[in-house]
Write a protein that holds these residues in place. Structure first.
Motif, mmCIF file in Angstrom:
data_model
loop_
_atom_site.group_PDB
_atom_site.id
_atom_site.type_symbol
_atom_site.label_atom_id
_atom_site.label_comp_id
_atom_site.label_asym_id
_atom_site.label_seq_id
_atom_site.Cartn_x
_atom_site.Cartn_y
_atom_site.Cartn_z
ATOM 1 N N SER A 5 0.812 -1.205 0.000
ATOM 2 C CA SER A 5 0.000 0.000 0.000
ATOM 3 C C SER A 5 0.848 1.258 0.000
ATOM 4 O O SER A 5 0.376 2.336 -0.323
ATOM 5 C CB SER A 5 -0.908 0.015 1.240
ATOM 6 N N CYS A 89 8.546 16.658 5.584
ATOM 7 C CA CYS A 89 7.626 16.369 4.481
ATOM 8 C C CYS A 89 8.264 16.699 3.134
ATOM 9 O O CYS A 89 7.923 16.091 2.106
ATOM 10 C CB CYS A 89 6.319 17.131 4.670
ATOM 11 N N ASP A 94 6.788 8.803 3.313
ATOM 12 C CA ASP A 94 5.584 8.036 2.993
ATOM 13 C C ASP A 94 4.943 7.396 4.218
ATOM 14 O O ASP A 94 3.731 7.166 4.243
ATOM 15 C CB ASP A 94 5.928 6.925 1.989
ATOM 16 N N THR A 110 0.611 13.881 15.049
ATOM 17 C CA THR A 110 -0.589 14.642 14.709
ATOM 18 C C THR A 110 -0.386 15.456 13.432
ATOM 19 O O THR A 110 -1.247 15.479 12.541
ATOM 20 C CB THR A 110 -0.966 15.582 15.870
ATOM 21 N N SER A 113 -0.328 13.131 10.484
ATOM 22 C CA SER A 113 -1.660 12.587 10.213
ATOM 23 C C SER A 113 -2.513 13.588 9.433
ATOM 24 O O SER A 113 -3.306 13.194 8.571
ATOM 25 C CB SER A 113 -2.355 12.222 11.525
ATOM 26 N N LEU A 114 -2.343 14.867 9.752
ATOM 27 C CA LEU A 114 -3.096 15.906 9.036
ATOM 28 C C LEU A 114 -2.733 15.936 7.554
ATOM 29 O O LEU A 114 -3.511 16.420 6.729
ATOM 30 C CB LEU A 114 -2.836 17.276 9.675
ATOM 31 N N ARG A 115 -1.561 15.433 7.228
ATOM 32 C CA ARG A 115 -1.115 15.355 5.834
ATOM 33 C C ARG A 115 -1.422 13.987 5.219
ATOM 34 O O ARG A 115 -1.020 13.710 4.086
ATOM 35 C CB ARG A 115 0.384 15.631 5.737
ATOM 36 N N GLY A 116 -2.058 13.121 5.993
ATOM 37 C CA GLY A 116 -2.410 11.805 5.475
ATOM 38 C C GLY A 116 -1.274 10.805 5.501
ATOM 39 O O GLY A 116 -1.327 9.780 4.804
ATOM 40 N N ILE A 117 -0.230 11.075 6.283
ATOM 41 C CA ILE A 117 0.918 10.162 6.384
ATOM 42 C C ILE A 117 0.708 9.211 7.550
ATOM 43 O O ILE A 117 0.519 9.639 8.694
ATOM 44 C CB ILE A 117 2.233 10.940 6.570
ATOM 45 N N LYS A 118 0.732 7.919 7.280
ATOM 46 C CA LYS A 118 0.494 6.914 8.311
ATOM 47 C C LYS A 118 1.647 6.875 9.309
ATOM 48 O O LYS A 118 2.817 6.817 8.920
ATOM 49 C CB LYS A 118 0.315 5.530 7.674
ATOM 50 N N THR A 119 1.305 6.906 10.597
ATOM 51 C CA THR A 119 2.307 6.846 11.655
ATOM 52 C C THR A 119 1.941 5.737 12.638
ATOM 53 O O THR A 119 0.803 5.668 13.103
ATOM 54 C CB THR A 119 2.395 8.178 12.422
#
Length: 352
Positions: A5, A89, A94, A110, A113-119
């Motif tokens: 993914s 970023c 990724d 946080t 996550s706001l940028r859509g990066i999985k942590t």
């Protein structure tokens, strides 16, 4: 395929950010895990966010860059962390493997996550550690190792790794600066790191001097003393001056060269502290001395068998471990390490 993914086209390399800002021992414990990740996923780039001083720790891992976290100045506070996340970023991150899970990395999580990066953050196992360290109704059992906890973070990201496949790197060449200290000695090279962050897990200096004196008389070892800071340097220089086979390393080598020397040792004697993990990450046989902490907490150096851990009298001090880091000492537990006899340490070294 694991991690599919997060895969991108060949023109755009997948980049996984690893966060571990401190402490030195915890940073060193990421190294075997990152080596296995690199061997398992050779095409994925690793970016490690840590302090600038720790960069040499990762020198043997290919396709890895270290990004410096300046948490005392440029990246201090919420605004500094926001600046840091923006900088990271731009590195085309990724996914994020947070091996630290503290306030700073929570803020970064946080923002990512706001940028859509999985942590994914490390599970420190706080409930079972609390059960292990409490004085009453203690659950005394081996917990998951910190190394495996780090590996689990990658698995949760979609990149499972098997730590049993780990391979240590070849010994690094010695620099002229190191050779000027070691003098190409053909004796066994023994490192001794007698200090730790807390007194509760530091072997009494007078007893350690007995160990050093006995080993020096055997005339079979070249003994190198490790530490840091002026106070420790003065203490170790004083010890060095009294014995012919003893050399203090403090202040004489760069951290990079110090790591190369550690990697070339025949054995290391350390407290439950950073130097134990630095030695173990190179596959150096490492003897550890434990005070109010215990290997069951998961901080045994990498691939070191339990017989290399020297423990105090647990029958007399049955509340051990009293804490994870050695910062909690119950009344009457101030001298637990006095129950470790110098001859026990010497015998363990000679046997090894």
């Amino acid at each position: 395929m694991a991690g599919s993914s997060l895969k991108k086209s060949k023109e755009s390399e997948t980049n996984v950010l690893v966060i571990r800002l401190s402490a030195m021992g915890d940073v060193a414990m990421t190294v075997p895990v990152l080596r296995v990740f690199r061997a398992t996923y050779p095409d994925i780039k690793l970016t490690v966010l840590t302090r600038k001083f720790f960069e040499p720790i990762f020198s043997d891992i290919e396709n890895l860059q270290v990004y410096h976290a300046d948490v005392n100045n440029k990246h201090k506070g919420f605004m500094g962390l926001t600046r840091l996340s923006n900088e990271l970023c731009k590195q085309n991150i990724d996914a994020v493997a947070d091996m630290h899970n503290v306030l700073r990395s929570n803020v970064l999580k946080t923002l990512f996550s706001l940028r859509g990066i999985k942590t994914v953050q490390v599970d420190k196992g706080r409930p079972e550690k609390k059960a292990l360290t409490r004085s009453k109704n203690k659950v005394f059992k081996q917990l998951k190792t910190t190394h495996q906890r780090y590996a689990d973070v990658f698995s949760a990201l979609g990149y499972p790794i098997d730590l049993t496949t780990h391979k240590f790197p070849k010994k690094q060449s010695l620099t002229p600066e190191i050779l000027s200290i070691t003098q190409n000695s053909t004796k066994k090279w023994l490192g001794i790191a007698p200090f730790a962050q807390y007194k509760s897990k530091t072997y009494p200096l007078a007893l350690m001097v007995e160990v050093i004196e006995t080993l020096d008389k055997e005339d079979e070892y070249e003994i190198f003393l490790f530490g840091g800071g002026k106070r420790e340097m003065d203490i170790l220089n004083n010890i060095e001056s009294k014995y012919k086979n003893v050399t203090s390393i403090v202040g004489k080598l760069s951290f990079e060269d110090e790591l190369k020397l550690i990697g070339n040792l025949d054995a290391m004697v350390s407290m439950d502290s950073g130097n134990a993990h630095l030695a173990a990450m190179y596959g150096v046989p490492t003897i550890t001395l434990w005070g109010v902490t215990h290997p069951f907490t998961g901080f045994m150096p990498f691939e070191q068998p339990m017989e290399r851990a020297i423990l105090p009298n647990l029958a007399k001090y049955d509340q051990i471990p009293t804490s994870i880091y050695g910062n909690k000492v119950p009344p009457g537990y101030e001298k637990v390490m006095h129950t470790i006899k110098p001859e026990t340490v010497v015998e363990k070294v000679n046997k090894l």
